[in-house]
Design a protein around this motif. Sequence first.
Motif, short mmCIF file in Angstrom:
data_model
loop_
_atom_site.label_atom_id
_atom_site.label_comp_id
_atom_site.label_asym_id
_atom_site.label_seq_id
_atom_site.Cartn_x
_atom_site.Cartn_y
_atom_site.Cartn_z
N ALA A 280 0.84 -1.21 0.00
CA ALA A 280 0.00 0.00 0.00
C ALA A 280 0.87 1.25 0.00
O ALA A 280 0.55 2.24 -0.67
N ALA A 281 2.00 1.20 0.71
CA ALA A 281 2.90 2.36 0.75
C ALA A 281 3.43 2.66 -0.64
O ALA A 281 3.56 3.82 -1.04
N ARG A 282 3.71 1.61 -1.42
CA ARG A 282 4.21 1.84 -2.79
C ARG A 282 3.19 2.56 -3.64
O ARG A 282 3.51 3.45 -4.41
N LEU A 283 1.93 2.13 -3.50
CA LEU A 283 0.86 2.79 -4.27
C LEU A 283 0.79 4.26 -3.86
O LEU A 283 0.70 5.15 -4.70
N CYS A 284 0.85 4.52 -2.56
CA CYS A 284 0.74 5.90 -2.06
C CYS A 284 1.90 6.76 -2.56
O CYS A 284 1.72 7.91 -2.94
N GLN A 285 3.10 6.19 -2.56
CA GLN A 285 4.27 6.94 -3.01
C GLN A 285 4.11 7.36 -4.46
O GLN A 285 4.43 8.49 -4.85
N LEU B 126 0.51 13.77 -7.65
CA LEU B 126 -0.86 14.03 -7.20
C LEU B 126 -1.51 15.13 -8.05
O LEU B 126 -0.98 16.22 -8.19
N LEU B 127 -2.65 14.78 -8.60
CA LEU B 127 -3.40 15.75 -9.40
C LEU B 127 -4.54 16.28 -8.54
O LEU B 127 -5.06 15.56 -7.69
N GLN B 128 -4.94 17.51 -8.79
CA GLN B 128 -6.05 18.06 -8.03
C GLN B 128 -7.28 17.17 -8.17
O GLN B 128 -8.04 16.98 -7.24
N SER B 129 -7.43 16.57 -9.37
CA SER B 129 -8.62 15.74 -9.61
C SER B 129 -8.57 14.43 -8.81
O SER B 129 -9.54 13.69 -8.78
N ASP B 130 -7.42 14.14 -8.19
CA ASP B 130 -7.32 12.92 -7.38
C ASP B 130 -7.82 13.14 -5.95
O ASP B 130 -7.91 12.21 -5.17
N VAL B 131 -8.06 14.41 -5.60
CA VAL B 131 -8.45 14.72 -4.22
C VAL B 131 -9.94 15.03 -4.19
O VAL B 131 -10.43 15.84 -4.98
N HIS B 132 -10.68 14.39 -3.31
CA HIS B 132 -12.12 14.60 -3.22
C HIS B 132 -12.49 14.95 -1.78
O HIS B 132 -11.69 14.75 -0.87
N LYS C 85 -16.65 16.61 4.82
CA LYS C 85 -15.73 17.64 4.27
C LYS C 85 -14.25 17.29 4.42
O LYS C 85 -13.38 18.06 4.06
N SER C 86 -13.94 16.11 4.97
CA SER C 86 -12.53 15.75 5.07
C SER C 86 -12.04 15.22 3.71
O SER C 86 -12.84 14.72 2.92
N PRO C 87 -10.73 15.37 3.43
CA PRO C 87 -10.26 14.95 2.11
C PRO C 87 -10.08 13.44 1.99
O PRO C 87 -9.81 12.76 2.99
N VAL C 88 -10.25 12.93 0.78
CA VAL C 88 -9.94 11.53 0.48
C VAL C 88 -9.35 11.52 -0.93
O VAL C 88 -9.76 12.32 -1.78
N THR C 89 -8.35 10.68 -1.18
CA THR C 89 -7.73 10.67 -2.50
C THR C 89 -7.82 9.26 -3.09
O THR C 89 -8.16 8.30 -2.39
N VAL C 90 -7.45 9.17 -4.36
CA VAL C 90 -7.42 7.85 -5.00
C VAL C 90 -6.49 6.90 -4.23
O VAL C 90 -6.70 5.69 -4.20
N ALA C 91 -5.48 7.48 -3.58
CA ALA C 91 -4.53 6.64 -2.85
C ALA C 91 -5.14 6.06 -1.57
O ALA C 91 -4.81 4.94 -1.18
N ASP C 92 -6.03 6.83 -0.89
CA ASP C 92 -6.70 6.28 0.30
C ASP C 92 -7.49 5.03 -0.10
O ASP C 92 -7.41 3.98 0.55
N PHE D 198 -0.54 14.10 3.43
CA PHE D 198 -0.26 13.42 2.17
C PHE D 198 -0.47 14.39 1.00
O PHE D 198 0.38 14.50 0.10
N VAL D 199 -1.57 15.13 1.04
CA VAL D 199 -1.90 16.05 -0.05
C VAL D 199 -0.90 17.22 -0.07
O VAL D 199 -0.50 17.70 -1.12
N ARG D 200 -0.46 17.63 1.10
CA ARG D 200 0.52 18.72 1.23
C ARG D 200 1.92 18.28 0.80
O ARG D 200 2.82 19.09 0.62
N GLY D 201 2.15 16.97 0.69
CA GLY D 201 3.49 16.47 0.36
C GLY D 201 4.30 16.18 1.61
O GLY D 201 5.52 16.04 1.55
N ASP D 202 3.65 16.11 2.75
CA ASP D 202 4.35 15.90 4.02
C ASP D 202 4.17 14.47 4.54
O ASP D 202 3.99 13.54 3.78
N GLN D 203 4.13 14.33 5.87
CA GLN D 203 4.07 13.00 6.48
C GLN D 203 2.68 12.37 6.40
O GLN D 203 1.66 13.06 6.44
N TYR D 204 2.66 11.06 6.31
CA TYR D 204 1.43 10.28 6.38
C TYR D 204 1.85 8.85 6.76
O TYR D 204 3.04 8.53 6.75
N ALA D 205 0.85 8.01 7.09
CA ALA D 205 1.18 6.63 7.46
C ALA D 205 0.10 5.69 6.97
O ALA D 205 -1.08 6.07 6.89
#
Length: 408
Positions: free
Chosen positions: A76-81, A87-93, A98-105, A201-208
């Motif tokens: 899963a980490a590989r997919l997220c990386q 990351l495209l804006q269209s990947d974030v929903h 109102k919390s964000p979710v992306t194709v990677a989640d 994750f969307v900001r380009g920072d830490q996630y797990a």
Amino acid sequence: MGTQTRWLVATRAAAITDWSCCQTFRKKSITTTVSCFSSTTRSSSLSCTWSPLTTIVSSMSYDKELAAAKKAATLAARLCQKVQKALLQSDVHSKSDKSPVTVADYGSQALVSLTLERELPSQQFSLVAEEDSGDLREESGQDTLRRITALVNDTIANEGSHSFSILTTDDVLKAIDSGKSEGGSIGRHWVLDPIDGTKGFVRGDQYAIALALLDEGKVVLGVLACPNLPLATIGHNEQHSSSNEVGCLFFAKVGDGTYLQALDGSTQTKVNVSAVDNPEEASFFESYEAAHSSHDLSSTIAEKLGVKAPPVRIDSQAKYGALSRGDGAIYLRFPHKGYREKIWDHAAGSIVVTEAGGIVSDAAGNPLDFSKGKFLDVDTGIIVTNQNLMPSLLRAVKESLNEKASSL
Ligand SMILES: Nc1ncnc2c1ncn2[C@@H]1O[C@H](COP(=O)(O)OS(=O)(=O)O)[C@@H](OP(=O)(O)O)[C@H]1O
Ligand SMILES: [Mg+2]
Ligand SMILES: [Mg+2]
Ligand SMILES: [Mg+2]
């Protein structure tokens, strides 16, 4: 360079690091001696009592389950990386809250669920996970669903394993929805946050990617994949690698300690929380997002305790991972009124810290109870530290909360 600045440099560097390098996916056989906790080996001023049930639970090995969990989280980490790099804006929903979710989640959740089922075919499978497929089943979600399906298929193909056939959009929807279990105190349940810290994750920072197993309501193993976390220790403790490499996999099994290895599968190291007993030498972690945890309250508590260092703000359960190897000694989390914590935001992190010798409790000193379903009902907030600092931390928290209440 100060601790916080070094963190920012490290996390920014992590975000631009090229992750296209191939990661070896070695199947490791883990040979471990399972030892049972006694109340003396983990003694503290808190009620950290180990019931006979815990003893039964800790005498099981969970080796197969841990190997499957490491494999699932790494994949899963590989997919997220891959997604974070492009990351495209269209990947974030936005979800209904109102919390964000992306194709990677979604992709991460599908991959973890498929991998666990494939690796543990003889076990009854129950998964409590953050995401569901509701929005992807709408007309407006079809493009996103196709993109997620392609991502999952690509990641599996790159793994070089032929044990998955090509997945359809329906397979992916089903895999996401197998995370609909409610958990509870009976039997085994996997608990997954497919991306914890989506905002980071969307900001380009830490996630797990945070994956844990509950057995009879207790967390018995946990894996935290933190793709952007430097392997080298940050802060004052320099005992780990001094390279610029990023990508950490923390894992812990009840009674067996906490280990850290690089996400590419290098040798594992046992980790321990900081042994610091002077708060003046301690540093503390808190949420990056002020909306997730009161920075004002943490600052009052830290000041009362005598902590000198400024807060280290990073997203996600990477905070638990960093604390487990002694990068900082305290984690303070005080959500604003009305927010209910979810088990997937703490299950993996809490065992990673407790097996490294730390203590995780609510603000009143009660242990976290993962047996009540999706929600964690905690008193006011969550505090994490080592056994030396917990008594004074609890006092500082109590005083600060009383002052806050009387000022309202
Ligand atoms: N209002 C509010 N209060 C408290 N917590 C909240 C709130 N809203 C969301 N969340 C949860 O916080 C998860 C992110 O974890 P952190 O707070 O550690 O990360 S951050 O530093 O704030 O980014 C985040 O996890 P993900 O949704 O998996 O990213 C949420 O479950
Ligand atoms: Mg989360
Ligand atoms: Mg999440
Ligand atoms: Mg979320």
